[in-house]
Design a protein around this motif. Structure first.
Motif, PDB file in Angstrom:
ATOM      1  N   ARG A  15      48.543  47.486  36.652  1.00 29.07           N
ATOM      2  CA  ARG A  15      48.324  46.679  37.857  1.00 29.07           C
ATOM      3  C   ARG A  15      46.914  46.099  37.842  1.00 29.07           C
ATOM      4  O   ARG A  15      46.696  44.941  38.186  1.00 29.07           O
ATOM      5  CB  ARG A  15      48.531  47.528  39.106  1.00 29.07           C
ATOM      6  CG  ARG A  15      48.410  46.695  40.365  1.00 29.07           C
ATOM      7  CD  ARG A  15      48.433  47.450  41.667  1.00 29.07           C
ATOM      8  NE  ARG A  15      49.197  48.667  41.674  1.00 29.07           N
ATOM      9  CZ  ARG A  15      48.809  49.755  42.330  1.00 29.07           C
ATOM     10  NH1 ARG A  15      47.672  49.780  42.998  1.00 29.07           N
ATOM     11  NH2 ARG A  15      49.537  50.836  42.326  1.00 29.07           N
ATOM     12  N   LEU A  16      45.956  46.921  37.426  1.00 35.41           N
ATOM     13  CA  LEU A  16      44.574  46.461  37.345  1.00 35.41           C
ATOM     14  C   LEU A  16      44.423  45.334  36.331  1.00 35.41           C
ATOM     15  O   LEU A  16      43.711  44.357  36.579  1.00 35.41           O
ATOM     16  CB  LEU A  16      43.674  47.631  36.945  1.00 35.41           C
ATOM     17  CG  LEU A  16      42.572  47.928  37.936  1.00 35.41           C
ATOM     18  CD1 LEU A  16      42.349  49.416  38.012  1.00 35.41           C
ATOM     19  CD2 LEU A  16      41.324  47.219  37.565  1.00 35.41           C
ATOM     20  N   VAL A  17      45.101  45.454  35.197  1.00 36.22           N
ATOM     21  CA  VAL A  17      45.054  44.406  34.168  1.00 36.22           C
ATOM     22  C   VAL A  17      45.629  43.107  34.720  1.00 36.22           C
ATOM     23  O   VAL A  17      45.063  42.033  34.520  1.00 36.22           O
ATOM     24  CB  VAL A  17      45.815  44.863  32.899  1.00 36.22           C
ATOM     25  CG1 VAL A  17      46.050  43.703  31.960  1.00 36.22           C
ATOM     26  CG2 VAL A  17      45.045  45.965  32.196  1.00 36.22           C
ATOM     27  N   GLU A  18      46.753  43.226  35.465  1.00 32.86           N
ATOM     28  CA  GLU A  18      47.350  42.032  36.057  1.00 32.86           C
ATOM     29  C   GLU A  18      46.424  41.399  37.078  1.00 32.86           C
ATOM     30  O   GLU A  18      46.297  40.178  37.146  1.00 32.86           O
ATOM     31  CB  GLU A  18      48.694  42.368  36.688  1.00 32.86           C
ATOM     32  CG  GLU A  18      49.814  42.439  35.686  1.00 32.86           C
ATOM     33  CD  GLU A  18      51.177  42.432  36.347  1.00 32.86           C
ATOM     34  OE1 GLU A  18      51.339  41.788  37.399  1.00 32.86           O
ATOM     35  OE2 GLU A  18      52.069  43.071  35.781  1.00 32.86           O
ATOM     36  N   LYS A  19      45.769  42.234  37.877  1.00 32.35           N
ATOM     37  CA  LYS A  19      44.832  41.722  38.882  1.00 32.35           C
ATOM     38  C   LYS A  19      43.675  41.003  38.191  1.00 32.35           C
ATOM     39  O   LYS A  19      43.262  39.919  38.611  1.00 32.35           O
ATOM     40  CB  LYS A  19      44.304  42.884  39.724  1.00 32.35           C
ATOM     41  CG  LYS A  19      43.383  42.473  40.835  1.00 32.35           C
ATOM     42  CD  LYS A  19      42.981  43.680  41.655  1.00 32.35           C
ATOM     43  CE  LYS A  19      42.120  43.287  42.824  1.00 32.35           C
ATOM     44  NZ  LYS A  19      41.750  44.440  43.639  1.00 32.35           N
ATOM     45  N   TYR A  20      43.179  41.591  37.124  1.00 29.08           N
ATOM     46  CA  TYR A  20      42.095  40.994  36.344  1.00 29.08           C
ATOM     47  C   TYR A  20      42.521  39.626  35.806  1.00 29.08           C
ATOM     48  O   TYR A  20      41.789  38.651  35.930  1.00 29.08           O
ATOM     49  CB  TYR A  20      41.723  41.933  35.198  1.00 29.08           C
ATOM     50  CG  TYR A  20      40.715  41.374  34.223  1.00 29.08           C
ATOM     51  CD1 TYR A  20      39.355  41.473  34.477  1.00 29.08           C
ATOM     52  CD2 TYR A  20      41.128  40.754  33.056  1.00 29.08           C
ATOM     53  CE1 TYR A  20      38.429  40.965  33.587  1.00 29.08           C
ATOM     54  CE2 TYR A  20      40.216  40.238  32.161  1.00 29.08           C
ATOM     55  CZ  TYR A  20      38.866  40.359  32.430  1.00 29.08           C
ATOM     56  OH  TYR A  20      37.953  39.832  31.547  1.00 29.08           O
ATOM     57  N   ASN A  21      43.726  39.557  35.226  1.00 26.18           N
ATOM     58  CA  ASN A  21      44.217  38.295  34.673  1.00 26.18           C
ATOM     59  C   ASN A  21      44.409  37.241  35.756  1.00 26.18           C
ATOM     60  O   ASN A  21      44.103  36.067  35.554  1.00 26.18           O
ATOM     61  CB  ASN A  21      45.519  38.514  33.909  1.00 26.18           C
ATOM     62  CG  ASN A  21      45.288  39.289  32.631  1.00 26.18           C
ATOM     63  OD1 ASN A  21      44.190  39.273  32.067  1.00 26.18           O
ATOM     64  ND2 ASN A  21      46.309  39.985  32.168  1.00 26.18           N
ATOM     65  N   LYS A  22      44.909  37.676  36.913  1.00 27.35           N
ATOM     66  CA  LYS A  22      45.118  36.738  38.023  1.00 27.35           C
ATOM     67  C   LYS A  22      43.783  36.188  38.516  1.00 27.35           C
ATOM     68  O   LYS A  22      43.644  34.990  38.768  1.00 27.35           O
ATOM     69  CB  LYS A  22      45.848  37.446  39.165  1.00 27.35           C
ATOM     70  CG  LYS A  22      46.366  36.510  40.241  1.00 27.35           C
ATOM     71  CD  LYS A  22      46.991  37.267  41.399  1.00 27.35           C
ATOM     72  CE  LYS A  22      48.260  37.963  40.997  1.00 27.35           C
ATOM     73  NZ  LYS A  22      48.921  38.634  42.134  1.00 27.35           N
ATOM     74  N   LEU A  23      42.780  37.081  38.643  1.00 30.41           N
ATOM     75  CA  LEU A  23      41.449  36.639  39.079  1.00 30.41           C
ATOM     76  C   LEU A  23      40.819  35.708  38.051  1.00 30.41           C
ATOM     77  O   LEU A  23      40.163  34.727  38.408  1.00 30.41           O
ATOM     78  CB  LEU A  23      40.544  37.848  39.317  1.00 30.41           C
ATOM     79  CG  LEU A  23      40.803  38.641  40.588  1.00 30.41           C
ATOM     80  CD1 LEU A  23      40.039  39.949  40.548  1.00 30.41           C
ATOM     81  CD2 LEU A  23      40.438  37.846  41.807  1.00 30.41           C
ATOM     82  N   ALA A  61      42.398  33.735  35.982  1.00 27.49           N
ATOM     83  CA  ALA A  61      43.094  32.451  36.032  1.00 27.49           C
ATOM     84  C   ALA A  61      42.640  31.614  37.225  1.00 27.49           C
ATOM     85  O   ALA A  61      42.524  30.391  37.123  1.00 27.49           O
ATOM     86  CB  ALA A  61      44.593  32.669  36.101  1.00 27.49           C
ATOM     87  N   SER A  62      42.369  32.274  38.355  1.00 27.36           N
ATOM     88  CA  SER A  62      41.963  31.526  39.553  1.00 27.36           C
ATOM     89  C   SER A  62      40.462  31.244  39.576  1.00 27.36           C
ATOM     90  O   SER A  62      39.981  30.534  40.452  1.00 27.36           O
ATOM     91  CB  SER A  62      42.373  32.287  40.816  1.00 27.36           C
ATOM     92  OG  SER A  62      41.666  33.500  40.908  1.00 27.36           O
ATOM     93  N   GLY A  63      39.712  31.832  38.642  1.00 25.68           N
ATOM     94  CA  GLY A  63      38.274  31.573  38.570  1.00 25.68           C
ATOM     95  C   GLY A  63      37.443  32.408  39.527  1.00 25.68           C
ATOM     96  O   GLY A  63      36.272  32.123  39.747  1.00 25.68           O
ATOM     97  N   LYS A  64      38.017  33.446  40.117  1.00 27.82           N
ATOM     98  CA  LYS A  64      37.290  34.278  41.075  1.00 27.82           C
ATOM     99  C   LYS A  64      36.841  35.601  40.474  1.00 27.82           C
ATOM    100  O   LYS A  64      36.385  36.488  41.186  1.00 27.82           O
ATOM    101  CB  LYS A  64      38.179  34.559  42.288  1.00 27.82           C
ATOM    102  CG  LYS A  64      38.545  33.309  43.054  1.00 27.82           C
ATOM    103  CD  LYS A  64      39.452  33.628  44.201  1.00 27.82           C
ATOM    104  CE  LYS A  64      39.839  32.355  44.930  1.00 27.82           C
ATOM    105  NZ  LYS A  64      40.785  32.619  46.009  1.00 27.82           N
TER     106      LYS A  64
END
Length: 144
Positions: free
Chosen positions: A98-106, A108-111
């Motif tokens: 879940r943490l890896v997915e959150k990292y990838n999502k952030l 991708a969004s530049g945050k």
């Protein structure tokens, strides 16, 4: 109010609540919040808005976990067909993914940078709380 159950069927049946109704209700409550001046009503509206936020946040985390688990199960079924023994994910592994997915999502969004900086500041303040500090010298004998 909606009570969230741990059932997959519940999520499938009442998905429209989390996709449409709760966000629309939240917007309506925000409009009411701007219009009202009564402190009791304001407090009640704020509580309800925070409850909706909690529900939406909990559901996204839960759906992420379910997606990770279903992906893993799919891979394990394929491996079992080829004669491999199944490997079951621990909760810690699910958390890591879940943490890896959150990292990838952030990312991708530049945050990502702001998120990491906020985490760093939070951890620094926690560390600072436990650091020993030098007390002012109040003994007059040592000053002489």
């Amino acid at each position: 109010m909606i009570h969230v159950l741990g059932s997959c069927r519940f999520r499938k049946r009442y998905d429209f609540l989390f996709e449409n109704n709760l966000p629309a209700e939240k917007e309506e409550l925000k409009k009411q919040l701007k219009k009202t001046n009564d402190p009791d009503v304001i407090e009640e509206l704020k509580k309800h808005i925070s409850w909706i936020d909690k529900q939406l946040k909990f559901e996204t985390a839960k759906s992420t976990d379910a997606a990770v688990l279903s992906e893993h199960k799919k891979k394990e079924r394929e491996a079992a067909k080829h004669g491999k023994r199944p490997f079951y994910l621990k909760k810690s592994e699910i958390r890591k993914q879940r943490l890896v997915e959150k990292y990838n999502k952030l990312k991708a969004s530049g945050k990502l940078e702001s998120f990491i900086e906020k985490k760093r500041r939070k951890n620094a303040s926690k560390d600072h709380k436990y650091m020993p500090y030098r007390r002012p010298n109040t003994n007059t004998e040592q000053q002489k």
